[in-house]
Enzyme design. Structure first.
Site, PDB file in Angstrom:
ATOM      1  N   THR A  11       0.816  -1.221   0.000  1.00 18.32           N
ATOM      2  CA  THR A  11       0.000   0.000   0.000  1.00 18.32           C
ATOM      3  C   THR A  11       0.848   1.268   0.000  1.00 18.32           C
ATOM      4  OG1 THR A  11      -0.163  -0.112   2.418  1.00 18.32           O
ATOM      5  CG2 THR A  11      -1.957  -1.113   1.144  1.00 18.32           C
ATOM      6  N   ARG A  39      -3.823  -2.179   9.423  1.00 21.78           N
ATOM      7  CA  ARG A  39      -4.623  -1.001   9.054  1.00 21.78           C
ATOM      8  C   ARG A  39      -5.154  -1.089   7.633  1.00 21.78           C
ATOM      9  NH1 ARG A  39      -0.147   1.374  11.174  1.00 21.78           N
ATOM     10  NH2 ARG A  39       0.491   2.123   9.110  1.00 21.78           N
ATOM     11  N   SER A  40      -4.411  -1.747   6.756  1.00 22.87           N
ATOM     12  CA  SER A  40      -4.792  -1.814   5.347  1.00 22.87           C
ATOM     13  C   SER A  40      -5.448  -3.133   4.962  1.00 22.87           C
ATOM     14  CB  SER A  40      -3.554  -1.598   4.462  1.00 22.87           C
ATOM     15  OG  SER A  40      -2.960  -0.346   4.723  1.00 22.87           O
ATOM     16  N   CYS A 132      18.360   4.233  -3.324  1.00 25.62           N
ATOM     17  CA  CYS A 132      17.929   4.754  -4.626  1.00 25.62           C
ATOM     18  C   CYS A 132      19.016   5.549  -5.333  1.00 25.62           C
ATOM     19  CB  CYS A 132      16.673   5.610  -4.450  1.00 25.62           C
ATOM     20  SG  CYS A 132      16.787   6.826  -3.117  1.00 25.62           S
ATOM     21  N   GLY A 163      11.477  10.283  -2.194  1.00 21.51           N
ATOM     22  CA  GLY A 163      12.428   9.455  -1.461  1.00 21.51           C
ATOM     23  C   GLY A 163      12.142   9.420   0.034  1.00 21.51           C
ATOM     24  N   HIS A 244      15.270  11.364  -9.097  1.00 24.24           N
ATOM     25  CA  HIS A 244      16.531  11.802  -8.509  1.00 24.24           C
ATOM     26  C   HIS A 244      17.517  12.174  -9.624  1.00 24.24           C
ATOM     27  CE1 HIS A 244      15.054  10.679  -4.716  1.00 24.24           C
ATOM     28  NE2 HIS A 244      15.871   9.685  -4.392  1.00 24.24           N
TER      29      HIS A 244
END
Length: 342
Positions: A11, A39-40, A132, A163, A244
């Site tokens: 999610t 929660r999801s 990343c 990010g 980026h």
């Protein structure tokens, strides 16, 4: 017969991107489970643009026995809890957090750069996805290193707010809106105002004055590419939603011209060279969003050092910087070791 694959943290921004990329690249999956916190639980996520809906399950109650691979995008604390459980059950974990990156028993993989290193995954049944900013840089460095041997790299990053997750993106949007209507733009996620500003601070500070993000770029590049390379990094957060950018200065052992470098990069896997010496003849972050490639522009010789080059590197940090690289690792693992797909 295809694979049974799990996406944990489905999610979140990176997890959703993992699901989308699995669909886009037609990953040979017979079954896909999407996991998140309680929660999801019960929410639904579309599998790419297929119209197929996947119901979110609670990771706490999920049994990984019989599943082939799990792509984790759940942060270090949750990974520490669940990755050993999945790995012990025979489900290979491909982890996007920083938890296992520098573990000597866990391969740290960028498939275009060090695919052979994946052969060590059986020691822990865990494979790490790099930071990343590291991922896109080593894709750019690898083909040049193979030809002229890199001695030293100095890199300044221009890292988007995605990010920092959804909170970072929300803060940029809200601050920008508030400034336009004359409301206060107080920082919450970031240490200073990010809208119409740049912040030379990502992650926590270390004793030597560098930040943990800068340290990650140094140690991860050494592990992935070559421990002999000397690296200096300055990591900066900029008011860009996704994508980026990096200004990279490279010093080589051997002579290499800008023209040679362009020719090498043009043929290198995972790279798109867009380098015209004219207005707009380069790629900016907004143009790389949703793309798989790492884009290289502004390749030029640095006359201040012997055998020096400078270049500009741009990539979608949610894709090559995270989700795409994880899916590419899953593809590599399947081809090289599991070999279940037709």
């Amino acid at each position: 017969m295809g694979y049974r694959i799990v996406v944990a943290g489905a999610t979140g921004s990176v997890g959703r991107e993992m699901v989308n990329i699995l669909a886009e690249r037609e990953f040979p999956a017979d079954e896909i489970a999407v996991l998140a916190s309680s929660r999801s639980q019960g929410n639904e996520i579309e599998y790419g643009d297929s119209g197929r809906m996947l119901k979110v399950q609670n990771i706490e109650h999920f049994d990984p026995v019989g599943w082939d691979m799990a792509l984790f995008a759940i942060g270090s604390e949750a990974t520490k809890l669940h990755a050993p459980r999945f790995a012990a059950a025979g489900c290979t974990v491909i982890d996007n957090s920083s938890l296992y990156r520098m573990d000597p028993d866990v391969p740290l993989i960028v498939p275009e750069v060090n695919a052979d290193a994946i052969d060590g995954y059986r020691r822990r049944n865990i494979i790490a996805n790099p930071n990343c900013s590291t991922a896109q840089m080593v894709v750019a460095l690898k083909p040049l290193h193979d030809v002229a041997r890199i001695k030293r790299v100095v890199v300044a990053t221009y890292q988007s707010v995605s990010g920092a997750g959804k909170e970072g993106m929300d803060e940029l949007f809200e601050q920008s809106r508030n400034i336009f209507v004359g409301d206060p733009a107080e920082p919450r996620k970031f240490t200073k105002q990010i809208a119409f500003n740049v912040i030379p601070h990502i992650d926590s500070f270390l004793d030597d004055g560098s930040t943990k993000e800068e340290w990650k770029m140094v140690v991860e590049t050494k592990k992935i590419l070559d421990p002999k390379i000397r690296i200096s990094a300055t990591c900066v957060r900029v008011p860009v939603f996704v994508g980026h950018s990096e200004a990279i200065n490279i010093e080589f052992e051997d002579e290499i011209s800008a023209e040679q470098a362009q020719s090498i990069l043009r043929e290198a896997p995972g790279i798109m060279l867009v380098d015209k010496r004219e207005d707009g003849g380069y790629v900016t972050p907004i143009e790389c969003v949703g793309e798989f490639a790492t884009y290289i522009s502004r390749v030029r010789e640095d006359p201040t050092v012997e055998n020096g080059l400078s270049l500009w590197c741009v990539s979608d940090n949610l894709r090559k910087g995270a989700a795409l690289n994880a899916v590419q690792i899953a593809e590599l693992l399947g081809r090289r070791h599991l070999q279940k797909a037709d």
